[in-house]
Design a protein around this motif. Structure first.
Motif, short mmCIF file in Angstrom:
data_model
loop_
_atom_site.label_atom_id
_atom_site.label_comp_id
_atom_site.label_asym_id
_atom_site.label_seq_id
_atom_site.Cartn_x
_atom_site.Cartn_y
_atom_site.Cartn_z
N VAL A 101 -7.52 8.58 -6.67
CA VAL A 101 -7.37 8.23 -5.26
C VAL A 101 -6.71 6.85 -5.22
CG1 VAL A 101 -8.56 7.79 -3.08
CG2 VAL A 101 -9.42 9.57 -4.63
N PRO A 102 -5.50 6.75 -4.63
CA PRO A 102 -4.80 5.48 -4.62
C PRO A 102 -5.61 4.36 -3.98
CG PRO A 102 -3.33 7.24 -3.94
CD PRO A 102 -4.73 7.82 -4.01
N ASP A 103 -5.54 3.20 -4.59
CA ASP A 103 -6.14 1.97 -4.10
C ASP A 103 -7.66 2.03 -3.95
OD1 ASP A 103 -3.60 0.70 -3.91
OD2 ASP A 103 -3.25 1.77 -2.03
N VAL A 104 -8.30 2.98 -4.62
CA VAL A 104 -9.76 3.08 -4.55
C VAL A 104 -10.37 1.94 -5.37
CG1 VAL A 104 -10.03 4.61 -6.56
CG2 VAL A 104 -11.67 4.71 -4.70
N ALA A 161 -1.68 6.74 -14.70
CA ALA A 161 -1.95 7.05 -13.29
C ALA A 161 -2.86 6.00 -12.67
CB ALA A 161 -2.59 8.44 -13.17
N LEU A 162 -3.89 5.61 -13.38
CA LEU A 162 -4.79 4.57 -12.87
C LEU A 162 -4.04 3.24 -12.70
CD1 LEU A 162 -7.96 5.43 -14.95
CD2 LEU A 162 -7.81 5.46 -12.44
N GLN A 163 -3.19 2.92 -13.66
CA GLN A 163 -2.39 1.69 -13.61
C GLN A 163 -1.47 1.69 -12.39
OE1 GLN A 163 -2.65 -0.73 -16.06
NE2 GLN A 163 -1.21 -2.06 -15.03
N GLU A 167 -6.12 -0.82 -9.27
CA GLU A 167 -6.16 -2.12 -9.94
C GLU A 167 -6.69 -2.00 -11.36
OE1 GLU A 167 -5.09 -5.08 -8.75
OE2 GLU A 167 -4.33 -4.03 -6.98
N TYR A 168 -6.50 -0.86 -11.96
CA TYR A 168 -7.04 -0.57 -13.29
C TYR A 168 -6.65 -1.63 -14.34
CZ TYR A 168 -7.97 2.12 -17.57
OH TYR A 168 -8.42 2.54 -18.79
N GLY A 169 -5.39 -1.97 -14.37
CA GLY A 169 -4.91 -2.95 -15.35
C GLY A 169 -5.63 -4.27 -15.25
N ARG A 170 -5.90 -4.72 -14.06
CA ARG A 170 -6.59 -5.99 -13.86
C ARG A 170 -8.09 -5.84 -14.06
NH1 ARG A 170 -8.89 -8.34 -9.51
NH2 ARG A 170 -8.13 -6.75 -8.08
N GLU A 171 -8.65 -4.76 -13.56
CA GLU A 171 -10.10 -4.57 -13.58
C GLU A 171 -10.66 -4.25 -14.97
OE1 GLU A 171 -12.38 -4.78 -11.04
OE2 GLU A 171 -10.83 -5.56 -9.73
#
Length: 186
Positions: A101-104, A161-163, A167-171
């Protein structure tokens, strides 16, 4: 005990598919985007063939229960607790497919406090210990290698996909993929 184990595994996988289907519908209503459709049938086939291979190896080759079966059974039960922890932690975001889900706001509770892919770790351990319970070494080796192959495709697809959509890369920059780290702050 073999029949009981097979019933548990099959019922568990079928229950997970029901949960995944319900979550898939909900996530797609939230704008979820599915990726990795090309490799998903191979993932399903891997799990179905694992159960079949294990059963055939034990029955046809007349494998017996491992002398250390109580210890191995405890490891199996721990993986099941871990599996439940993963599903509970992700809640409606848990799925057998890759749906983002985008921006979740990403889930960073439960085992996700310690590593990026706890579910994949649990499955990898299962592919080793379930066959070991009945000395089905061929199944253990073959499906461990096949799992490594499918995850070499699936994990980069999921992480990309998460990246791209969250905010997967940062989180999750301080999280390891497979080995937990208890000292890192999230």
């Amino acid at each position: 005990m073999m029949k009981l184990l097979m019933i548990v595994l099959i019922m568990q996988r079928l229950t997970e598919l029901v949960i995944a289907r319900r979550n898939e519908k909900w996530m797609k209503k939230q704008g979820g985007i599915e990726v990795g459709q090309a490799h998903y049938p191979y993932l399903v086939m891997l799990h179905v063939l694992f159960i079949l291979s294990f059963t055939v190896e034990v029955v046809v080759l007349q494998r017996s229960i491992h002398p250390s079966w109580p210890f191995i059974l405890v490891l199996f039960l721990l993986t099941q607790i871990g599996r439940g922890w993963v599903i509970y932690s992700l809640g409606r975001y848990w799925n057998t497919k890759i749906i983002v889900v985008p921006d979740v706001k990403l889930v960073k509770k439960g085992p996700y406090r310690f590593l990026k892919h706890p579910n994949y770790v649990i499955v990898a351990v299962e592919f080793i210990i379930i066959p070991l319970l009945y000395e089905a070494y061929i199944t253990s080796v073959v499906f461990t290698l096949l799992n490594i192959w499918i995850l070499s495709v699936r994990i980069p697809t999921e992480e990309q996909a998460l990246q791209n959509l969250t905010e997967y890369g940062r989180e999750f920059t301080k999280h390891n993929r497979f080995l937990p780290s208890f000292s890192k702050k999230v």
